[in-house]
Design a protein around this motif. Structure first.
Motif, PDB file in Angstrom:
ATOM      1  N   GLN A   1      11.867  -4.061  10.340  1.00  0.00           N
ATOM      2  CA  GLN A   1      11.792  -3.562   8.966  1.00  0.00           C
ATOM      3  C   GLN A   1      11.803  -2.039   8.893  1.00  0.00           C
ATOM      4  OE1 GLN A   1       8.949  -5.693   6.420  1.00  0.00           O
ATOM      5  NE2 GLN A   1       8.488  -7.032   8.153  1.00  0.00           N
ATOM      6  N   GLN A   2      11.818  -1.378  10.049  1.00  0.00           N
ATOM      7  CA  GLN A   2      11.846   0.083  10.098  1.00  0.00           C
ATOM      8  C   GLN A   2      10.702   0.688   9.279  1.00  0.00           C
ATOM      9  OE1 GLN A   2      14.119   2.221  11.974  1.00  0.00           O
ATOM     10  NE2 GLN A   2      14.151   0.206  12.970  1.00  0.00           N
ATOM     11  N   ARG A   3       9.512   0.237   9.592  1.00  0.00           N
ATOM     12  CA  ARG A   3       8.318   0.766   8.928  1.00  0.00           C
ATOM     13  C   ARG A   3       7.165   0.736   9.929  1.00  0.00           C
ATOM     14  NH1 ARG A   3       6.375  -4.279   4.967  1.00  0.00           N
ATOM     15  NH2 ARG A   3       5.253  -5.434   6.604  1.00  0.00           N
ATOM     16  N   THR A   4       6.103   1.460   9.620  1.00  0.00           N
ATOM     17  CA  THR A   4       4.910   1.460  10.458  1.00  0.00           C
ATOM     18  C   THR A   4       3.907   0.466   9.893  1.00  0.00           C
ATOM     19  OG1 THR A   4       5.249   3.789  11.005  1.00  0.00           O
ATOM     20  CG2 THR A   4       3.089   2.847  11.463  1.00  0.00           C
ATOM     21  N   ASP A   5       3.481  -0.468  10.730  1.00  0.00           N
ATOM     22  CA  ASP A   5       2.537  -1.500  10.321  1.00  0.00           C
ATOM     23  C   ASP A   5       1.139  -1.210  10.846  1.00  0.00           C
ATOM     24  OD1 ASP A   5       4.440  -2.877   8.935  1.00  0.00           O
ATOM     25  OD2 ASP A   5       4.714  -4.470  10.426  1.00  0.00           O
ATOM     26  N   LEU A   6       0.235  -2.058  10.436  1.00  0.00           N
ATOM     27  CA  LEU A   6      -1.168  -2.030  10.854  1.00  0.00           C
ATOM     28  C   LEU A   6      -1.908  -0.798  10.347  1.00  0.00           C
ATOM     29  CD1 LEU A   6      -2.828  -4.132  12.185  1.00  0.00           C
ATOM     30  CD2 LEU A   6      -2.532  -3.025  14.380  1.00  0.00           C
TER      31      LEU A   6
END
Length: 763
Positions: free
Chosen positions: A210-215
């Motif tokens: 998803q090209q995003r930073t999670d957590l």
């Protein structure tokens, strides 16, 4: 890095050697000055006949310990890992695991009030005075569902003298935290304390799909505490708290998959891998994450009467959790797991205390009531089947680990045509549990000082509990029945009532061996109620039974002598009908093992020199194994339905765990400004993270280092602190397990190396 046990041995030798030679120091409080607030009896640490670890606010702030998970790493025989959907509270190898409909084996309390949902442990510590970890069964004193221990977060009290603070922190991964509190008198008989906290962060787990930073877990919390003393004999208190937290993305990463599965996954995300050292994940569910909202109200009252003291403690709490995560933990748009949980509870305790010439008596009644509405869906092809069929049509995967996706897609292709065949392939397996619980108990504690140095104490609690549950599974959508078939589920509706009765006693003998050396011997019985499995695949697994334990414990405590203090506890516990969490296709359920035996020790000690140097040690040794567990769940790669784990170790039960802390306080030359330096090493030996004891899902020996440096004004009004955590960037698993539906494995890991700087002002 492997855990170096010689480091602990050398530190212990150094500590014992220096303890005899050090100078007198007042830095370490005497045992008689430390109050264990969780017991609600005013017991000091010296009067408490169990193993207890108390961490004060200053120690929490020095090393940036902001939540229970971070604190547990340095505590002996305590493993606590927390996510919005999976919460593991284990003490001495005992815990329920990630079962959202089950009570935890380690009770969680705030200001002495039991909170029935484990997700509350996710919230950052807000304006706390101290955090207490009580080990062993606490049912006689604190009530049911504390069979392994209890955690009590004691918040800062209302003060009549004005005091307050404001702090701002900035750190790695975009983390920003703002905290403030203000307390003081509003009149001669009325005072208040207000505390607020705000956390923003970007997260550390990059999602390549998803090209995003999670957590990331931004959160907001606030608390208002009021105190009213209309007369010298009456005291009333009111606490109102609100806390909200959001998590973006899943907490999980793919840790192992065969080449067929990875080949399929890379058709959707070419960067997919099973490398857990790169802080990257590969999941497609854009809705993954969680939102938790908590509201708590606590009312307390105390009346000093001619015949004794009467106390009341009442509470109302609610917690709403909306969560969603990617069940297959992959970039394939296959399975998602949205859930909606609504929880309400209320409790009331009335206690009477009476002092006598020979000792004291404390007795009372306790009432607890809760309502749980838990809805959990397992959705297949939520965004349609087309995105999955294209790579399957190219034969990029054959039979084997990915056969569930293949077979389900093939079956759907044979279903009758629909107006929108792509969306007709979607399906849902809906699990719902509506549960009402009522608990009533009567308790009493008698302390008899029958000789100058001997005290006999008896605690007992009788409990009656009723649980009413309506639960079942329904299938919806074109692929709902096929999804249920693939998961081994069947449709059912079940209504049941459970009634349980228990008496939990505890008998203790306390002795003052010398003016600064005391001991205790304790025998206690523990009880944990049964309940309902919210995700049971079949009605035969819809209930689980209560568990019982008997614990024997011997302890020694040393008050400060020449700056040296310490505590040693040795214990043994025998469990019958031990509740064990096992994986049922998509989530854990609770079953019962026949018997388990646990024994070990906890050692903590500290030396504080007169010239500013200090050293502390916390060490736990644990020998925990199943005596009889011949129906344990089989490993995912096995063709058997079960396995015999009799004689094997329990999950989350490392043989060794603990920490070493080094510190130094002094004055900065020329400027005469107080400064402090500290280094902490914390670790544990190898442990299995899943009940099937699969080595793939284990955490090897590890040790992590954290450090801090602080500077303050001479009067302590302002302070500046720099903190580094996990400085060697160790990869440590928070949880691990099977992705049974595709034959792979997943992990969740603790945060990597982080740095932060904080500026604060106090008055």
């Amino acid at each position: 890095m492997r855990f170096n046990f010689s480091l602990l041995g050398m530190s212990l030798l150094l500590l014992l050697t220096n303890g005899a030679a050090g100078a007198e120091s007042s830095a370490a409080p005497a045992l008689e000055e430390v109050v264990v607030s969780a017991t609600r009896s005013g017991d000091t640490l010296a009067d408490t006949p169990i193993s207890v670890t108390i961490t004060a606010d200053l120690e929490l702030r020095e090393t940036d310990i902001t939540d229970l998970e971070a604190l547990s790493d340095r505590l002996p025989n305590a493993q606590l890992a927390i996510t919005p959907t999976n919460t593991f509270l284990f003490v001495r190898g005992l815990g329920t695991g990630s079962v959202r409909s089950a009570e935890q084996s380690v009770g969680f309390f705030v200001d002495g009030v039991f909170l029935g949902r484990p997700q509350v442990a996710l919230f950052d510590f807000l304006d706390v005075q101290q955090v207490e970890i009580l080990r062993g069964p606490q049912g006689a004193v604190l009530g049911k569902n504390t069979v392994a221990g209890a955690v009590n977060v004691q918040t800062a009290p209302v003060t009549w003298e004005p005091e307050g603070y404001a702090e701002y922190q900035r750190g790695s991964d975009g983390r920003q935290r703002r905290r403030a509190a203000l307390s003081g008198a509003l009149s001669d008989s009325f005072a208040a304390r207000v505390a607020v906290a705000d956390v923003d962060e970007d997260g550390f787990l990059f999602n390549t799909t998803q090209q995003r930073t999670d957590l990331s877990r931004p959160g907001r919390s606030g608390r208002i505490k009021l105190a009213w003393t209309p007369t010298d004999n009456q005291r009333y208190g009111l606490s109102v708290q609100r806390a909200d937290i959001r998590q973006r993305g899943d907490s999980f990463e793919l840790s192992q998959a065969n080449e067929e599965t990875l080949t399929l996954y890379r058709q959707f995300d070419p960067e997919t891998s099973a490398d857990i050292t790169d802080n990257r994940t590969h999941t497609d569910n854009r809705n993954s994450g969680a939102k938790i909202e908590g509201r708590d109200l606590i009312l307390s009252a105390e009346w000093e009467l001619d015949v004794g003291r009467l106390r009341f403690l009442g509470s109302r709490s609610r917690q709403d959790t909306v969560a969603d995560f990617d069940v297959d933990i992959s970039p394939v748009p296959f399975l998602t797991f949205p859930s909606d949980e609504r929880y309400r509870q209320q409790s009331a305790e009335l206690r009477f205390d009476k002092l006598f010439g020979w000792g004291d008596v404390s007795s009372g009644l306790y009432y607890f009531q809760s309502d749980l509405d838990l809805l959990a869906d397992i959705n297949a092809f939520e965004t349609g089947l087309g995105a999955v069929l294209a790579p399957l049509a190219d034969n990029v995967i054959g039979a084997g680990s990915g056969s569930v996706i293949t077979d389900l897609s093939a079956l759907l292709a044979t279903t009758p045509a629909a107006p929108d065949p792509d969306m007709a392939a979607t399906g849902t397996s809906r699990h719902r549990l509506v549960q009402r619980q009522e608990t009533l108990s009567a308790f009493s504690s008698v302390r008899w000082d029958f000789w100058d140095i001997w005290t006999l104490r008896f605690d007992g609690r009788y409990t009656e509990e009723t649980k009413e549950g309506d639960l079942g599974i329904e299938f919806f959508g074109g692929s709902g029945p096929l999804l249920g078939q693939a998961l081994g589920e069947e449709e059912y509706q079940l209504s049941a009532t459970r009634r349980e009765y228990d008496f939990s006693p505890r008998l203790s003998l306390l002795t003052d061996i010398a003016p600064q050396l005391s001991s205790y011997i304790t025998v206690a019985r523990g009880f944990k109620s049964g309940g309902f499995n919210n995700l049971a695949a079949v009605p035969e697994r819809a209930e689980f039974d209560e568990e019982n334990s008997t614990t024997y414990e011997l302890g020694l405590r040393l008050s400060p002598i020449n700056g040296f203090s310490g505590e040693l506890g040795v214990f043994r516990s025998d469990f019958k009908n031990l509740q064990v969490a096992a994986l049922d296709g998509t989530e854990f359920f609770v079953g019962n093992a026949a018997r388990a035996e646990i024994q070990g020790l906890e050692l903590s000690s500290r030396w504080q020199s007169s010239w500013g140097f200090s050293i502390g040690l916390s060490l736990g040794y644990l020998d925990a194994e199943y005596e009889d567990y011949d129906n344990a769940p089989a490993r995912a790669d096995s063709d058997q339905d079960s396995q015999d784990l009799s004689g094997e170790v329990l999950q989350r039960a490392p043989k060794y765990s603990g920490s070493v802390q080094l510190g130094f306080q002094g004055l900065l030359p020329t400027f005469e400004l107080p400064f402090a330096l500290g280094l902490v090493a914390e670790g544990a030996s190898e442990q299995f993270l899943n009940v099937d004891l699969d080595p793939i899902d284990s955490q090897p020996d590890f040790i992590r280092y954290s450090a801090f440096a602080g500077l303050s004004s001479p009067a302590g009004r302002w302070n500046f602190r720099v903190v580094g955590r996990n400085l060697t960037d160790e990869v440590v698993r928070r949880e691990a397990g099977d992705i049974a539906i595709v034959g792979a494995h997943f992990v969740g890991v603790f945060p990597p190396k982080s740095l932060s700087a904080e500026l604060g002002f106090r008055f």
